[in-house]
Design a protein around this motif. Sequence first.
Motif, PDB file in Angstrom:
ATOM      1  N   ILE B 148       0.800  -1.232   0.000  1.00  8.43           N
ATOM      2  CA  ILE B 148       0.000   0.000   0.000  1.00  8.43           C
ATOM      3  C   ILE B 148       0.835   1.286   0.000  1.00  8.43           C
ATOM      4  O   ILE B 148       0.571   2.215  -0.750  1.00  8.43           O
ATOM      5  CB  ILE B 148      -1.042  -0.011   1.164  1.00  8.43           C
ATOM      6  N   HIS B 149       1.901   1.322   0.807  1.00 10.72           N
ATOM      7  CA  HIS B 149       2.704   2.544   0.848  1.00 10.72           C
ATOM      8  C   HIS B 149       3.481   2.746  -0.447  1.00 10.72           C
ATOM      9  O   HIS B 149       3.574   3.860  -0.967  1.00 10.72           O
ATOM     10  CB  HIS B 149       3.643   2.534   2.055  1.00 10.72           C
ATOM     11  N   SER B 150       4.034   1.665  -0.974  1.00 11.02           N
ATOM     12  CA  SER B 150       4.759   1.753  -2.252  1.00 11.02           C
ATOM     13  C   SER B 150       3.815   2.225  -3.351  1.00 11.02           C
ATOM     14  O   SER B 150       4.150   3.119  -4.145  1.00 11.02           O
ATOM     15  CB  SER B 150       5.332   0.382  -2.634  1.00 11.02           C
ATOM     16  N   ASN B 151       2.629   1.614  -3.400  1.00  9.35           N
ATOM     17  CA  ASN B 151       1.677   1.974  -4.460  1.00  9.35           C
ATOM     18  C   ASN B 151       1.226   3.428  -4.367  1.00  9.35           C
ATOM     19  O   ASN B 151       1.089   4.112  -5.380  1.00  9.35           O
ATOM     20  CB  ASN B 151       0.450   1.047  -4.413  1.00  9.35           C
ATOM     21  N   GLN B 152       1.003   3.893  -3.135  1.00 11.93           N
ATOM     22  CA  GLN B 152       0.574   5.287  -2.976  1.00 11.93           C
ATOM     23  C   GLN B 152       1.683   6.235  -3.416  1.00 11.93           C
ATOM     24  O   GLN B 152       1.411   7.284  -4.019  1.00 11.93           O
ATOM     25  CB  GLN B 152       0.180   5.580  -1.520  1.00 11.93           C
ATOM     26  N   ALA B 153       2.930   5.870  -3.114  1.00 16.48           N
ATOM     27  CA  ALA B 153       4.046   6.741  -3.495  1.00 16.48           C
ATOM     28  C   ALA B 153       4.198   6.776  -5.016  1.00 16.48           C
ATOM     29  O   ALA B 153       4.452   7.838  -5.609  1.00 16.48           O
ATOM     30  CB  ALA B 153       5.335   6.259  -2.832  1.00 16.48           C
ATOM     31  N   ILE B 154       4.007   5.614  -5.663  1.00 12.77           N
ATOM     32  CA  ILE B 154       4.069   5.589  -7.136  1.00 12.77           C
ATOM     33  C   ILE B 154       2.907   6.388  -7.711  1.00 12.77           C
ATOM     34  O   ILE B 154       3.059   7.155  -8.672  1.00 12.77           O
ATOM     35  CB  ILE B 154       4.057   4.134  -7.659  1.00 12.77           C
ATOM     36  N   ALA B 155       1.741   6.242  -7.073  1.00 14.94           N
ATOM     37  CA  ALA B 155       0.553   6.980  -7.537  1.00 14.94           C
ATOM     38  C   ALA B 155       0.783   8.489  -7.481  1.00 14.94           C
ATOM     39  O   ALA B 155       0.333   9.226  -8.370  1.00 14.94           O
ATOM     40  CB  ALA B 155      -0.662   6.593  -6.704  1.00 14.94           C
ATOM     41  N   ALA B 156       1.509   8.944  -6.471  1.00 22.42           N
ATOM     42  CA  ALA B 156       1.790  10.378  -6.368  1.00 22.42           C
ATOM     43  C   ALA B 156       2.633  10.837  -7.560  1.00 22.42           C
ATOM     44  O   ALA B 156       2.403  11.912  -8.127  1.00 22.42           O
ATOM     45  CB  ALA B 156       2.502  10.678  -5.050  1.00 22.42           C
ATOM     46  N   CYS B 157       3.603  10.015  -7.970  1.00 23.47           N
ATOM     47  CA  CYS B 157       4.413  10.348  -9.158  1.00 23.47           C
ATOM     48  C   CYS B 157       3.531  10.400 -10.400  1.00 23.47           C
ATOM     49  O   CYS B 157       3.683  11.290 -11.254  1.00 23.47           O
ATOM     50  CB  CYS B 157       5.515   9.311  -9.377  1.00 23.47           C
TER      51      CYS B 157
END
Lengths: 412, 412
Positions: B148-157
């Motif tokens: 979840i944290h990795s995906n949210q960080a990628i989503a921000a990019c």
Amino acid sequence: MQTLGQHARQASRALACASTEVKNKALLAMATEIRAAAETLKLENARDLDAGKAKGLEAALLDRLTLTDDRLESMAVGLEQIAALPDPVGEVSDMTYRPSGIQLGRMRVPLGVVGIIYESRPNVTADAAALCLKSGNATILRGGSEAIHSNQAIAACIRRGLEQAGLPDTAVQVVQTTDRAAVGQLITMPEYVDVIVPRGGKGLIERISQEARVPVIKHLDGICHVYIDRDADLAMAEDIAVNAKCHRYGVCNAMETLLVHSDVAEQILPRLAVRYADEQVELRGCSRTRAILADINAATDDDWDTEYLAPILSIKVVDGLDAAMEHIHRHSSGHTESIVTENYQRARRFLAEVDSSSVMVNASTRFADGFEYGLGAEIGISTDKIHARGPVGLEGLTSQKWIVLGSGQIRK
Amino acid sequence: MQTLGQHARQASRALACASTEVKNKALLAMATEIRAAAETLKLENARDLDAGKAKGLEAALLDRLTLTDDRLESMAVGLEQIAALPDPVGEVSDMTYRPSGIQLGRMRVPLGVVGIIYESRPNVTADAAALCLKSGNATILRGGSEAIHSNQAIAACIRRGLEQAGLPDTAVQVVQTTDRAAVGQLITMPEYVDVIVPRGGKGLIERISQEARVPVIKHLDGICHVYIDRDADLAMAEDIAVNAKCHRYGVCNAMETLLVHSDVAEQILPRLAVRYADEQVELRGCSRTRAILADINAATDDDWDTEYLAPILSIKVVDGLDAAMEHIHRHSSGHTESIVTENYQRARRFLAEVDSSSVMVNASTRFADGFEYGLGAEIGISTDKIHARGPVGLEGLTSQKWIVLGSGQIRK
């Protein structure tokens, strides 16, 4: 139904490999059998009609149910026309060499088993069976209970045609029972049925879509729009708007709502009102329409979402292409929309941005049809976006698999 | 989820009209953002890894979850590669005049909103979003809770990339909650989601197929076969059989069962046994195989239906093409099958009659792959027959609508 499904699955393997010659032989033999059995077919049909009258079926339904000599002849001719269509099965396209050295392409193949669920028209039995057969699919047909004797008699002709061509008679099966539970089973056997095509009223199709565990090729509504742009040729616009509404009323590609640009509304609406009055079409307008055509009824919110299938038309005046497309986006069923315009850029935008199965410039929505599109015949029309879209002919009953021709290539 | 769906539907209209230039600008900006945010991405990823270790996730899962500099760089390069692919949207084909005078053709258009449900690999977030964006679709991504944290960080990019290109940031939405009920909602909103692509283990995909009310592009198993015909070039057959099994084990296009013609079994099986022993592949054979390879285990009935995804191979000796195809028909998952033969007629029959998404002659099953097929990238592989079949690239995320260009035609 399980047994029926197993037989269909087995037959589908034989059909997938059947040559074009054999399939055409079966289709032509079926046509001959239907002509030869005309008297029997009419007798069996009379049993359905008597039962229908006793049950108090309405006149329109009884008419659709009736097999006359003319209708039997068109059924036979329809089979011959399908025999004359090119065979889609085995068509190979896009063969190219990849850098690895493999040669890659796509081969068109049947879907496998097609389930057809339909209501009172017995001619669907022959039409649908023929389209499925030509495209190499086995068929399970489930007609309406009110047409059971007619359908069984047509099925007997089909079986004799299959036998004469040496094809398994399970290639086309007509469900014998009129039990409604049979439909429920047919649409939930993905192991035996690859796709369902429902043909009939909205109630039937909604129920099937809700309950199916098998893909369904369908359309629910035909709420089609014509938009008359500011730069329309108004004489052309008038003819298209009249044709799209009045050529036939009870069809899914008839226009149900007319959108008119405010700059030309005062010019064209009175002229159209005269034409529609000649055709006895009831008009229902938005407030801006009624400011021009004072004596027509007001359109309610429901009108914009209604498929009349009748001589009724709702009319809305809009301020431009964006407003027209916004209305279409909200109210269209995704079937067919047409713009009338001489403006290049707006024609291009309408084509690109309107998300319907057929999008037209300067043509009547009535052209959205398998015959007009050159598909030869159609098994139905799809307003879904997956697989087939718009009129579905033989191609929509097939899929493409990948084929690879190598000479010993392995992955590095 | 309803709000997410509404936003996606709105965004899909903007995306459908977005120019190739704008979409590519967004993709390249996302690549830049991912490179620039490498340290943040690794920090967020570390939070997921710590939580995963605390939860006792197995090593293979933790490995798939890990974002290294190399993996971030391939993610960015992947985005650039998708930017370089041709834009499928708006492609017009088959334009022809009909006898009525209308000009008819087909235009490729986005499906609308694509829902992606995936498990632990965070790189899917960028890959899938990019493929959907390039094909003009809005995306709703639902990754595994462990990422979840990795995906949210990628989503921000991704969001920053979209903003730089002037696209709505709702074009790609990552579901924030790890609540399992969110998946159930996502797959039952046909009004907001046009297609679901699940990527992950068989359990996930089975559950989604069972419950979805939206079309699903999927494959469950890859039980692929190689058949070595009597007329095979045996050296070629040996290389293909070894490559198809041993090139990689955990992939869906690896061979799981080898079928060998009885006339050549005695010649080739001992040679293959040596090669497989070198690769430490466990062999399980039918009784006729074991009459030749005495010291291997017996294959049970279950073996023929098992996707090992491991260095295990089942082997069966058959008496010819029909027996081989019968075995394939019963046990294949419809993914990929290959025949090794120099015989023209049997090669042709195998290509026509085997009903799998990829059918090959004299090539390793390992070629059944979006990159090898030149699709540029793949969103998944489909073993269904409706819509897309085999590797699914940009084209599988689009459909074709009919377009009609007229000059005032009306139906007679």
